[in-house]
Design an enzyme around this catalytic site. Structure first.
Site, PDB file in Angstrom:
ATOM      1  N   THR A  82      -1.829   1.618   1.587  1.00  0.00           N
ATOM      2  CA  THR A  82      -0.744   1.182   0.769  1.00  0.00           C
ATOM      3  C   THR A  82      -0.678  -0.462   1.597  1.00  0.00           C
ATOM      4  OG1 THR A  82       1.695   1.421   0.543  1.00  0.00           O
ATOM      5  CG2 THR A  82       0.783   2.003   2.958  1.00  0.00           C
ATOM      6  N   LYS A  84      -4.502  -2.410  -0.391  1.00  0.00           N
ATOM      7  CA  LYS A  84      -5.046  -1.670  -1.617  1.00  0.00           C
ATOM      8  C   LYS A  84      -6.021  -2.555  -1.953  1.00  0.00           C
ATOM      9  CE  LYS A  84      -0.914   0.936  -2.848  1.00  0.00           C
ATOM     10  NZ  LYS A  84       0.058   1.321  -3.976  1.00  0.00           N
ATOM     11  N   ASN A 131      -5.892   3.050  -3.876  1.00  0.00           N
ATOM     12  CA  ASN A 131      -4.995   3.555  -2.837  1.00  0.00           C
ATOM     13  C   ASN A 131      -5.371   5.065  -2.369  1.00  0.00           C
ATOM     14  OD1 ASN A 131      -4.757   5.292  -5.270  1.00  0.00           O
ATOM     15  ND2 ASN A 131      -2.660   5.967  -4.731  1.00  0.00           N
ATOM     16  N   ASP A 161      -2.379   5.735  -8.418  1.00  0.00           N
ATOM     17  CA  ASP A 161      -0.957   5.253  -8.922  1.00  0.00           C
ATOM     18  C   ASP A 161      -0.679   5.231 -10.239  1.00  0.00           C
ATOM     19  OD1 ASP A 161       0.005   4.696  -6.074  1.00  0.00           O
ATOM     20  OD2 ASP A 161      -0.687   2.647  -6.155  1.00  0.00           O
ATOM     21  N   GLY A 198       0.539  -5.632  -7.328  1.00  0.00           N
ATOM     22  CA  GLY A 198      -0.342  -4.405  -7.279  1.00  0.00           C
ATOM     23  C   GLY A 198      -0.110  -3.437  -8.123  1.00  0.00           C
TER      24      GLY A 198
HETATM   25  P1  NAP Z   1       3.231  -6.523  -4.181  1.00  0.00           P
HETATM   26  O1  NAP Z   1       1.820  -6.677  -4.614  1.00  0.00           O
HETATM   27  O2  NAP Z   1       3.699  -7.303  -3.008  1.00  0.00           O
HETATM   28  O3  NAP Z   1       4.049  -7.331  -5.355  1.00  0.00           O
HETATM   29  C1  NAP Z   1       5.639  -7.306  -5.620  1.00  0.00           C
HETATM   30  C2  NAP Z   1       6.111  -8.319  -6.653  1.00  0.00           C
HETATM   31  O4  NAP Z   1       7.357  -8.415  -6.618  1.00  0.00           O
HETATM   32  C3  NAP Z   1       5.395  -9.710  -6.871  1.00  0.00           C
HETATM   33  O5  NAP Z   1       5.352 -10.195  -8.033  1.00  0.00           O
HETATM   34  C4  NAP Z   1       6.658 -10.424  -6.068  1.00  0.00           C
HETATM   35  O6  NAP Z   1       6.710 -11.699  -6.556  1.00  0.00           O
HETATM   36  C5  NAP Z   1       7.787  -9.677  -6.531  1.00  0.00           C
HETATM   37  N1  NAP Z   1       9.021  -9.834  -5.701  1.00  0.00           N
HETATM   38  C6  NAP Z   1       9.023  -9.588  -4.394  1.00  0.00           C
HETATM   39  N2  NAP Z   1      10.316  -9.884  -3.906  1.00  0.00           N
HETATM   40  C7  NAP Z   1      11.065 -10.277  -5.056  1.00  0.00           C
HETATM   41  C8  NAP Z   1      12.353 -10.639  -5.423  1.00  0.00           C
HETATM   42  N3  NAP Z   1      13.136 -10.893  -4.385  1.00  0.00           N
HETATM   43  N4  NAP Z   1      12.764 -11.117  -6.357  1.00  0.00           N
HETATM   44  C9  NAP Z   1      11.740 -11.205  -7.601  1.00  0.00           C
HETATM   45  N5  NAP Z   1      10.542 -10.836  -7.478  1.00  0.00           N
HETATM   46  C10 NAP Z   1      10.095 -10.327  -6.122  1.00  0.00           C
HETATM   47  O7  NAP Z   1       3.840  -5.147  -4.120  1.00  0.00           O
HETATM   48  P2  NAP Z   1       3.373  -3.748  -5.009  1.00  0.00           P
HETATM   49  O8  NAP Z   1       2.126  -3.259  -4.252  1.00  0.00           O
HETATM   50  O9  NAP Z   1       3.448  -4.311  -6.371  1.00  0.00           O
HETATM   51  O10 NAP Z   1       4.747  -3.096  -4.551  1.00  0.00           O
HETATM   52  C11 NAP Z   1       5.990  -3.454  -5.137  1.00  0.00           C
HETATM   53  C12 NAP Z   1       7.016  -2.225  -4.843  1.00  0.00           C
HETATM   54  O11 NAP Z   1       6.668  -1.287  -5.741  1.00  0.00           O
HETATM   55  C13 NAP Z   1       6.833  -1.700  -3.213  1.00  0.00           C
HETATM   56  O12 NAP Z   1       7.900  -2.626  -2.680  1.00  0.00           O
HETATM   57  C14 NAP Z   1       7.180  -0.381  -3.501  1.00  0.00           C
HETATM   58  O13 NAP Z   1       8.700  -0.120  -3.105  1.00  0.00           O
HETATM   59  C15 NAP Z   1       7.039   0.241  -4.934  1.00  0.00           C
HETATM   60  N6  NAP Z   1       5.817   0.815  -5.068  1.00  0.00           N
HETATM   61  C16 NAP Z   1       6.378   2.143  -5.103  1.00  0.00           C
HETATM   62  C17 NAP Z   1       5.459   3.167  -5.396  1.00  0.00           C
HETATM   63  C18 NAP Z   1       5.569   4.681  -5.508  1.00  0.00           C
HETATM   64  O14 NAP Z   1       4.436   5.306  -5.515  1.00  0.00           O
HETATM   65  N7  NAP Z   1       6.744   4.900  -6.096  1.00  0.00           N
HETATM   66  C19 NAP Z   1       3.717   2.743  -5.540  1.00  0.00           C
HETATM   67  C20 NAP Z   1       3.631   1.504  -5.216  1.00  0.00           C
HETATM   68  C21 NAP Z   1       4.620   0.515  -5.054  1.00  0.00           C
HETATM   69  P3  NAP Z   1       5.611 -12.897  -5.939  1.00  0.00           P
HETATM   70  O15 NAP Z   1       4.424 -12.744  -6.956  1.00  0.00           O
HETATM   71  O16 NAP Z   1       6.377 -14.408  -6.463  1.00  0.00           O
HETATM   72  O17 NAP Z   1       5.589 -12.492  -4.751  1.00  0.00           O
END
Ligand code: NAP
Length: 267
Positions: A64, A68, A89, A104, A132
């Site tokens: 996670t 990943k 993942n 995912d 991601g």
């Molecule tokens: P990631 O790779 O770190 O990407 C996060 C994205 O959100 C990036 O585009 C980031 O923008 C943006 N972001 C972060 N904070 C923000 C804010 N305050 N306002 C606007 N945009 C913001 O993370 P990820 O793996 O995609 O995961 C994202 C979220 O999805 C996780 O926190 C988790 O809660 C959820 N998730 C859930 C599952 C599930 O099974 N339910 C699975 C995976 C993820 P920048 O590019 O500018 O940094």
């Protein structure tokens, strides 16, 4: 397929908050498998050495945030969907080789089918976020007949780069342009995990829109609660989390995961 992993782990940093051990251990107990799924807090600097140790132990598990993408690079072989997303993942060891998948994508697709009633068709999906999990969402949209993804990220070049990888996707210049005309609006950012902030006001979404929050937390997320009050159909990230975990379990053991036991463990 490795039906007898020597160890079962979740690699993340931080990882203590994860619900995965609770529901994976419930699935293991239900299947009568004498293994414990453990969360391992591994820093990015430690990851490569930890993976080497885990391969020697014929371990299997999940990766996670933030691992990943690196685990995909460390794998000897990955499934086409993991290659498409650019992230792994779920991993396991086969003949001494580290193999990776991305569950995912199917977990997200299954959660959306649960709320739509079937696989979506001919719909525009607004994707908020460009990391991601946004890539996994776009990879799922790519498999749906006649569907398009419109990606908005606060870092515009990252959103443009993600959209450029998929023929079904375009970047949006603004958040309102992304949600305009979208039948499904997905939050793929961490917004709402630890605050009452929302990625977008549900009142600005179309009346028929379906809200899909990848974030989950006890009592559902503020965005999901607000969307329901506004009369929209909405789900949080828990159905996706459970389904990606069930599909991972099936990869490791070649047998059906007890989804009811998994749900009971997190309710
Ligand atoms: P990631 O790779 O770190 O990407 C996060 C994205 O959100 C990036 O585009 C980031 O923008 C943006 N972001 C972060 N904070 C923000 C804010 N305050 N306002 C606007 N945009 C913001 O993370 P990820 O793996 O995609 O995961 C994202 C979220 O999805 C996780 O926190 C988790 O809660 C959820 N998730 C859930 C599952 C599930 O099974 N339910 C699975 C995976 C993820 P920048 O590019 O500018 O940094």
């Amino acid at each position: 397929m490795n039906r007898h992993p020597g160890r079962l782990v979740l690699l993340g940093h931080p990882v203590a908050h994860s619900l995965s051990p609770a529901f994976q251990n419930a699935a293991l107990r239900s299947a009568g498998l004498p293994l414990t799924y453990e969360a391992l807090d591994v820093t990015p600097a430690e990851l490569s050495a930890e993976i080497t140790r885990l391969v020697e132990l014929r371990a299997a598990g999940n990766a996670t945030i933030p691992h990943k993408e690196t685990v995909r690079v460390l794998c000897d072989t990955v499934t086409p969907v993991a290659e498409r997303v650019g992230a792994v993942n779920t991993f396991w060891v086969e003949d001494g080789k580290l193999c990776g998948d991305n569950t995912d994508v199917a977990g997200f697709a299954s959660s959306v089918a649960g709320v739509v009633g079937r696989e979506p068709r001919n719909v525009t999906v607004a994707v908020i976020g460009a990391g991601g999990s946004a890539a996994a969402v776009v990879a799922a949209v790519e498999q749906w007949e006649g569907c398009r993804a419109v990606v908005w990220g606060r870092t515009a070049p990252r959103a443009a780069a993600l959209a450029a990888r998929f023929a079904c996707a375009t970047p949006a210049a603004t958040l309102s342009a992304a949600i305009h005309g979208a039948g499904i609006v997905v939050n793929a950012t961490p917004i709402g995990i630890g605050s009452d902030d929302m990625p977008v006001d549900p009142a600005l979404c179309r009346r028929q829109s379906i809200i899909v929050d990848l974030v989950y937390r006890r009592g559902e997320t503020p965005w999901v609660r607000r969307a329901r009050r506004h009369g929209l159909r909405a789900i949080d990230g828990l159905p996706m989390l459970i389904e990606q975990g069930a599909l991972a379990f099936e990869r490791w053991f070649g047998r059906t995961a007890d989804r009811e036991a998994m749900w009971n463990a997190v309710r």
